[in-house]
Write a protein that holds these residues in place. Structure first.
Motif, short mmCIF file in Angstrom:
data_model
loop_
_atom_site.label_atom_id
_atom_site.label_comp_id
_atom_site.label_asym_id
_atom_site.label_seq_id
_atom_site.Cartn_x
_atom_site.Cartn_y
_atom_site.Cartn_z
N ARG A 27 0.84 -1.20 0.00
CA ARG A 27 0.00 0.00 0.00
C ARG A 27 0.87 1.25 0.00
O ARG A 27 0.38 2.34 -0.14
N GLU A 30 6.49 3.30 -3.74
CA GLU A 30 7.01 4.64 -4.06
C GLU A 30 7.11 4.81 -5.57
O GLU A 30 7.68 3.96 -6.26
N GLU A 45 6.96 13.09 -5.65
CA GLU A 45 7.06 11.75 -5.07
C GLU A 45 5.70 11.31 -4.53
O GLU A 45 4.96 12.11 -3.97
N ASN A 47 4.22 8.18 -2.16
CA ASN A 47 4.55 7.01 -1.32
C ASN A 47 3.34 6.17 -0.96
O ASN A 47 3.38 5.36 -0.04
N GLN A 48 2.24 6.41 -1.64
CA GLN A 48 0.99 5.71 -1.29
C GLN A 48 0.49 4.88 -2.47
O GLN A 48 -0.71 4.76 -2.68
N LEU A 50 -0.46 1.71 -4.62
CA LEU A 50 -0.97 0.36 -4.34
C LEU A 50 -0.49 -0.58 -5.43
O LEU A 50 -0.60 -0.26 -6.62
N ASN A 63 -1.67 0.76 -8.98
CA ASN A 63 -2.72 1.79 -8.99
C ASN A 63 -2.17 3.03 -8.28
O ASN A 63 -1.75 2.96 -7.12
N ILE A 64 -2.15 4.15 -9.00
CA ILE A 64 -1.54 5.37 -8.46
C ILE A 64 -2.59 6.48 -8.34
O ILE A 64 -3.25 6.80 -9.33
N LEU A 65 -2.71 7.03 -7.14
CA LEU A 65 -3.60 8.18 -6.95
C LEU A 65 -2.81 9.43 -7.31
O LEU A 65 -1.81 9.75 -6.65
N ARG A 67 -3.34 12.63 -7.15
CA ARG A 67 -3.28 13.74 -6.19
C ARG A 67 -2.32 13.47 -5.04
O ARG A 67 -2.02 14.37 -4.26
N ALA A 68 -1.86 12.21 -4.91
CA ALA A 68 -0.95 11.89 -3.81
C ALA A 68 0.51 12.17 -4.16
O ALA A 68 1.40 11.87 -3.36
N GLU A 70 3.56 14.46 -4.18
CA GLU A 70 3.94 15.61 -3.36
C GLU A 70 5.03 16.42 -4.04
O GLU A 70 6.06 15.86 -4.45
N ASN A 81 -1.89 18.97 -11.04
CA ASN A 81 -3.23 18.39 -10.87
C ASN A 81 -4.29 19.05 -11.75
O ASN A 81 -5.15 18.35 -12.30
N ARG A 92 -6.70 8.52 -11.28
CA ARG A 92 -5.74 7.43 -11.09
C ARG A 92 -4.97 7.10 -12.37
O ARG A 92 -5.51 7.26 -13.47
#
Lengths: 182, 141
Positions: A27, A30, A45, A47-48, A50, A63-65, A67-68, A70, A81, A92
């Motif tokens: 989960r 990187e 970067e 780090n969340q 999945l 699976n990459i969000l 908006r996560a 940074e 964004n 995603r």
């Protein structure tokens, strides 16, 4: 006596042929991206991320969000964004691929090719990337670097900036998987 | 002082000021969560009662990019990049909330123990199979 003779075989079976579990999950994968720009390099970067690794099917799903990701500077994050990725419309990015010539039981580091489809901004393109896979008998780690072409995913760069921003983006990934039971 | 000189000086000052403001604007760092008011306080326990399917998390989409507060039990602490991610969940372990801590919270990580109940404030970014918050700060422990 018979039992004693069987002992070495039992030891070999338990240590030498331990099969990895079927599925592995992270989960906190990187993913970083880097783009050269005349005024200032763009780096972010996430780090969340999945990711699921299916040993039996030799497949990997990511699976990459969006908006996560940074950024150091808020204006860059906002442009990424709102203007380039349009995260509200395409929240995603995904990757689904097959690890070629994968031998899941093989311990240690090895280099493999992963062939699959990467979807960004709703556009899917086939990709083949080189990755390093490390298995310590417990955890799998997959790392690598690849590049994508911004025009393949119709990322709109304003004309005034197009000569100052690189046409390709370097993407690095690092996934440490733990075994996963459904 | 001649009118012409005052005019030239005013233009120079104006150009300098606007340049300074523009430089500050484009180099503005991401705002720290301490300065951001949370729009709602949730608890992982209540969320796990409301969320049956992952798609149910879509109802929180209007909180994206806003600060929210969540109370939950620490399930896991992971180090990544230059910081830490705290995974919160509920009593029935049905829902996970991933909270990437703001770097200034790194010194507090030693005080956190798996199983502790804490309240975290962070910027909600959306969901994959878990709710994801960034720039989190620990507000209650």
């Amino acid at each position: 006596m018979k039992k004693l003779l069987l002992l070495p075989f039992l030891i070999i079976i338990s240590f030498g042929f331990t099969k990895p579990k079927k599925q592995y999950l992270t989960r906190n994968g990187e993913v970083t991206f880097f783009s050269y720009a005349a005024a200032e390099n763009i780096k972010a970067e996430n780090n969340q991320v999945l990711s699921l690794l299916d040993i039996k099917k030799e497949k990997i799903a990511v699976n990459i969000l969006m908006r996560a990701f940074e950024f150091e500077k808020s204006l860059m994050q906002e442009h990424f964004n709102d203007s380039y990725i349009e995260s509200d419309i395409y929240p995603r990015a995904t990757f689904e691929g097959t690890i070629l010539n994968f031998k899941p039981e093989e311990k240690g580091k090895r280099t493999k090719f992963i062939k699959g489809d990467f979807t960004l901004r709703g556009i899917t393109k086939p990709v083949k990337l080189k990755a390093e896979i490390d298995y310590d008998g417990n955890q799998y780690t997959i790392t690598g670097v690849t590049t994508i072409d911004v025009k393949d995913y119709k990322i709109k760069i304003p004309e005034i900036l197009s000569s100052k921003i690189a046409k390709t983006v370097k993407i690095s990934f690092n996934f440490k998987y733990d075994s996963y039971e459904k | 002082m001649s009118k012409k000189l005052i005019y030239i000086l005013s233009i120079i000052v104006l150009l300098f000021l606007s340049g300074f403001l523009f430089f500050n604007f484009i180099n503005q760092k991401v705002q720290t969560t301490q300065k951001t008011e949370s729009v709602i306080t949730l608890s992982a326990d209540n969320l796990s009662k409301e969320i049956i399917l992952i798609e149910d998390l879509k109802r929180f989409d209007h909180f994206i990019e806003k600060a929210i507060q969540i109370k939950g039990i620490i399930k896991k602490i992971e180090s990544n990049g230059n910081g830490y991610t705290v995974v919160l969940n509920s009593e029935n372990k049905k829902i996970n909330i991933l909270c990437k801590l703001q770097v200034d919270q790194n010194e507090k990580i030693g005080d956190l123990i798996i199983g502790d109940t804490i309240t975290i404030k962070g910027i909600y970014k959306g969901y994959l199979i878990d709710m994801i918050l960034l720039n989190c700060i620990i507000t209650k422990h």
